[in-house]
Scaffold this active site. Structure first.
Site, mmCIF file in Angstrom:
data_model
loop_
_atom_site.group_PDB
_atom_site.id
_atom_site.type_symbol
_atom_site.label_atom_id
_atom_site.label_comp_id
_atom_site.label_asym_id
_atom_site.label_seq_id
_atom_site.Cartn_x
_atom_site.Cartn_y
_atom_site.Cartn_z
ATOM 1 C CE1 TYR A 76 35.436 36.412 39.710
ATOM 2 C CE2 TYR A 76 34.331 37.051 37.687
ATOM 3 C CZ TYR A 76 34.535 37.207 39.046
ATOM 4 O OH TYR A 76 33.828 38.175 39.734
ATOM 5 C CG HIS A 140 38.049 41.839 41.229
ATOM 6 N ND1 HIS A 140 38.303 40.689 40.510
ATOM 7 C CD2 HIS A 140 36.984 41.549 42.010
ATOM 8 C CE1 HIS A 140 37.441 39.752 40.857
ATOM 9 N NE2 HIS A 140 36.632 40.262 41.772
#
Length: 268
Positions: A76, A140
């Protein structure tokens, strides 16, 4: 204290707001987490530019009002989300929140599920967050690995060793593909405590419901991320370029959002 979770800190939290918040157990972890959590992707600018000062205020207010679980990732904003969170968490009692971050995805096309990279990534994340440990470490977007064997036998095994060293309390996986999440959680040589599924239990996609009985039977805590389908179910003019939904879904969701906006003004 009666009516508040163990994350409640007298003198820091808004007690009335905390008592209004609903909390649920996260699988077998023993954590009682707020029904509404805070996702870190916007802090990293994935949905457009943000103001750091404003984002710090959002995080602090969210925790004070009873949100006790925050999810972030190196991906992010190439560490920006974790960096902003680190600033926001300064001065907040560590007892007041649970935080999860991730390994293995570092850009839109940048993936590395190796154990070596996981160790490096976690140390960097802890540094950005200003923490000695996180409550949850997750691999992830597991479906992007060329082989789930690498996820299971490298990334997850590395996270288990980090858990033993005190760098995290629990281990999880994340992804969009529900069949792959089921496969990895079934084949992992270490205990998978949680899984994060995004955009799979929303107004336009409820497929997660088909898998919940299996995950519940395994004692896995399920985190339902992106209930707005990664911006589809919002009033933003267009979804981000990277959004995976086909055009017809984007069009229908835009019509639904427009209808809700008109309805809210009383002109229907």
């Amino acid at each position: 204290m009666d009516g508040v979770p163990s994350t409640y800190v007298e003198g820091f939290h808004d007690r009335k707001a905390v008592r209004r918040m609903r909390y649920r157990p996260l699988g077998r972890t023993g954590l009682l987490v707020s029904l509404l959590s805070l996702g870190g992707a916007p802090l990293g600018g994935l949905y457009g530019e943000t103001n750091e000062h404003e984002m710090v205020g959002v995080v602090r207010t969210a925790i004070q009002k009873g949100i006790n679980f925050i999810d972030t990732a190196p991906f992010y904003g190439h560490g920006k989300s974790e960096t902003i969170l680190g600033k926001a968490l300064q001065g907040i009692p560590r007892q007041a929140y649970y935080i999860g971050t991730k390994t293995s995805r570092y850009g839109y096309t940048d993936f590395d599920f190796s154990a070596k990279k996981a160790w490096q990534s976690v140390d960097e994340s802890l540094h950005r967050l200003g923490l000695d440990y996180v409550d949850l470490l997750q691999v992830h977007d597991v479906e992007y690995s060329a082989s789930t064997d690498v996820v299971c036998n490298e990334a997850l095994v590395a996270l288990q060793k980090m858990k033993e060293q005190g760098k995290c309390r629990f281990i999880g996986i994340t992804g969009y593909s529900l069949p792959v999440l089921k496969l990895v959680s079934s084949n992992s040589p270490v205990v998978v405590d949680t899984l994060l599924s995004y955009a799979r239990l929303t107004m336009n996609d409820s497929s997660l419901l088909d898998y919940l009985p299996f995950f519940k039977e395994q004692g896995i805590g399920v985190i339902n991320a992106s209930p707005l389908s990664m911006d589809l179910l919002s009033n933003r003019p267009v979804p981000p370029d990277w959004h995976p939904a086909p055009q017809y879904i984007k069009d229908v969701c835009r019509q639904a959002a427009n209808y809700c906006q008109v309805f809210a003004t009383g002109y229907v």
